[in-house]
Design a protein around this motif. Structure first.
Motif, PDB file in Angstrom:
ATOM      1  N   LEU A  68     -44.566   3.934 -39.049  1.00 31.06           N
ATOM      2  CA  LEU A  68     -43.899   3.282 -37.930  1.00 31.06           C
ATOM      3  C   LEU A  68     -44.154   1.773 -37.957  1.00 31.06           C
ATOM      4  O   LEU A  68     -43.235   0.977 -37.733  1.00 31.06           O
ATOM      5  CB  LEU A  68     -44.366   3.884 -36.605  1.00 31.06           C
ATOM      6  N   ALA A  69     -45.373   1.377 -38.274  1.00 33.60           N
ATOM      7  CA  ALA A  69     -45.710  -0.053 -38.335  1.00 33.60           C
ATOM      8  C   ALA A  69     -44.869  -0.779 -39.369  1.00 33.60           C
ATOM      9  O   ALA A  69     -44.334  -1.852 -39.095  1.00 33.60           O
ATOM     10  CB  ALA A  69     -47.199  -0.233 -38.645  1.00 33.60           C
ATOM     11  N   TYR A  70     -44.718  -0.200 -40.556  1.00 32.10           N
ATOM     12  CA  TYR A  70     -43.935  -0.946 -41.548  1.00 32.10           C
ATOM     13  C   TYR A  70     -42.452  -0.927 -41.253  1.00 32.10           C
ATOM     14  O   TYR A  70     -41.724  -1.835 -41.652  1.00 32.10           O
ATOM     15  CB  TYR A  70     -44.301  -0.600 -42.984  1.00 32.10           C
ATOM     16  N   HIS A  71     -41.966   0.070 -40.512  1.00 25.73           N
ATOM     17  CA  HIS A  71     -40.566   0.037 -40.105  1.00 25.73           C
ATOM     18  C   HIS A  71     -40.328  -1.010 -39.020  1.00 25.73           C
ATOM     19  O   HIS A  71     -39.282  -1.673 -39.015  1.00 25.73           O
ATOM     20  CB  HIS A  71     -40.106   1.405 -39.597  1.00 25.73           C
ATOM     21  N   LEU A  72     -41.249  -1.143 -38.097  1.00 28.99           N
ATOM     22  CA  LEU A  72     -41.082  -2.093 -36.996  1.00 28.99           C
ATOM     23  C   LEU A  72     -41.457  -3.525 -37.380  1.00 28.99           C
ATOM     24  O   LEU A  72     -40.845  -4.481 -36.902  1.00 28.99           O
ATOM     25  CB  LEU A  72     -41.949  -1.668 -35.805  1.00 28.99           C
ATOM     26  N   TYR A  73     -42.454  -3.656 -38.211  1.00 32.00           N
ATOM     27  CA  TYR A  73     -43.091  -4.942 -38.491  1.00 32.00           C
ATOM     28  C   TYR A  73     -42.643  -5.532 -39.812  1.00 32.00           C
ATOM     29  O   TYR A  73     -42.752  -6.728 -40.030  1.00 32.00           O
ATOM     30  CB  TYR A  73     -44.602  -4.700 -38.474  1.00 32.00           C
ATOM     31  N   GLY A  74     -42.169  -4.672 -40.706  1.00 32.95           N
ATOM     32  CA  GLY A  74     -41.788  -5.102 -42.047  1.00 32.95           C
ATOM     33  C   GLY A  74     -42.908  -4.789 -43.020  1.00 32.95           C
ATOM     34  O   GLY A  74     -44.076  -5.059 -42.736  1.00 32.95           O
ATOM     35  N   VAL A  75     -42.550  -4.225 -44.147  1.00 28.77           N
ATOM     36  CA  VAL A  75     -43.553  -3.814 -45.137  1.00 28.77           C
ATOM     37  C   VAL A  75     -44.391  -4.996 -45.602  1.00 28.77           C
ATOM     38  O   VAL A  75     -45.620  -4.946 -45.612  1.00 28.77           O
ATOM     39  CB  VAL A  75     -42.878  -3.126 -46.348  1.00 28.77           C
ATOM     40  N   GLU A  76     -43.719  -6.078 -45.979  1.00 32.35           N
ATOM     41  CA  GLU A  76     -44.448  -7.241 -46.496  1.00 32.35           C
ATOM     42  C   GLU A  76     -45.392  -7.810 -45.441  1.00 32.35           C
ATOM     43  O   GLU A  76     -46.550  -8.117 -45.737  1.00 32.35           O
ATOM     44  CB  GLU A  76     -43.464  -8.311 -46.956  1.00 32.35           C
TER      45      GLU A  76
END
Length: 99
Positions: free
Chosen positions: A6-14
């Motif tokens: 969920l964090a990388y979807h909301l925040y961006g992977v990079e």
């Protein structure tokens, strides 16, 4: 969906991966906060009549080393007792993070 995913979807992977290095405290807090969201979402799905819920967590070797998993994700997984709360949670951890 698990908190790392969920964090990388909301925040961006990079952004997420960089902040494990640049802002580790902030990143740990973000993942912990999102674990509560994913737990509440699973509960809501059961309350709405779902028979089974999948809690997918995509912590793959290309994004997460073993040390990053241990520092940022493992403790969250241990502290969110989904399987103890609902016996019909399908926990899916997509990973090979060993170095």
């Amino acid at each position: 969906m698990g908190p790392w995913t969920l964090a990388y979807h909301l925040y961006g992977v990079e952004n997420l991966v960089l902040d494990t290095i640049l802002e580790p405290k902030k990143t740990k807090e973000l993942i912990w906060d999102l674990s509560q969201v994913t737990k509440e979402f699973a509960a809501a799905q059961f309350e709405a009549g779902a028979d089974i819920v999948t809690w997918a967590e995509h912590v793959t070797r290309d994004l997460v080393s073993a040390s990053i998993y241990e520092e940022f994700v493992l403790e969250v997984h241990k502290k969110v007792p989904l399987m103890e709360i609902w016996s019909t949670v399908n926990g899916y951890l997509c990973c090979m993070v060993n170095d």
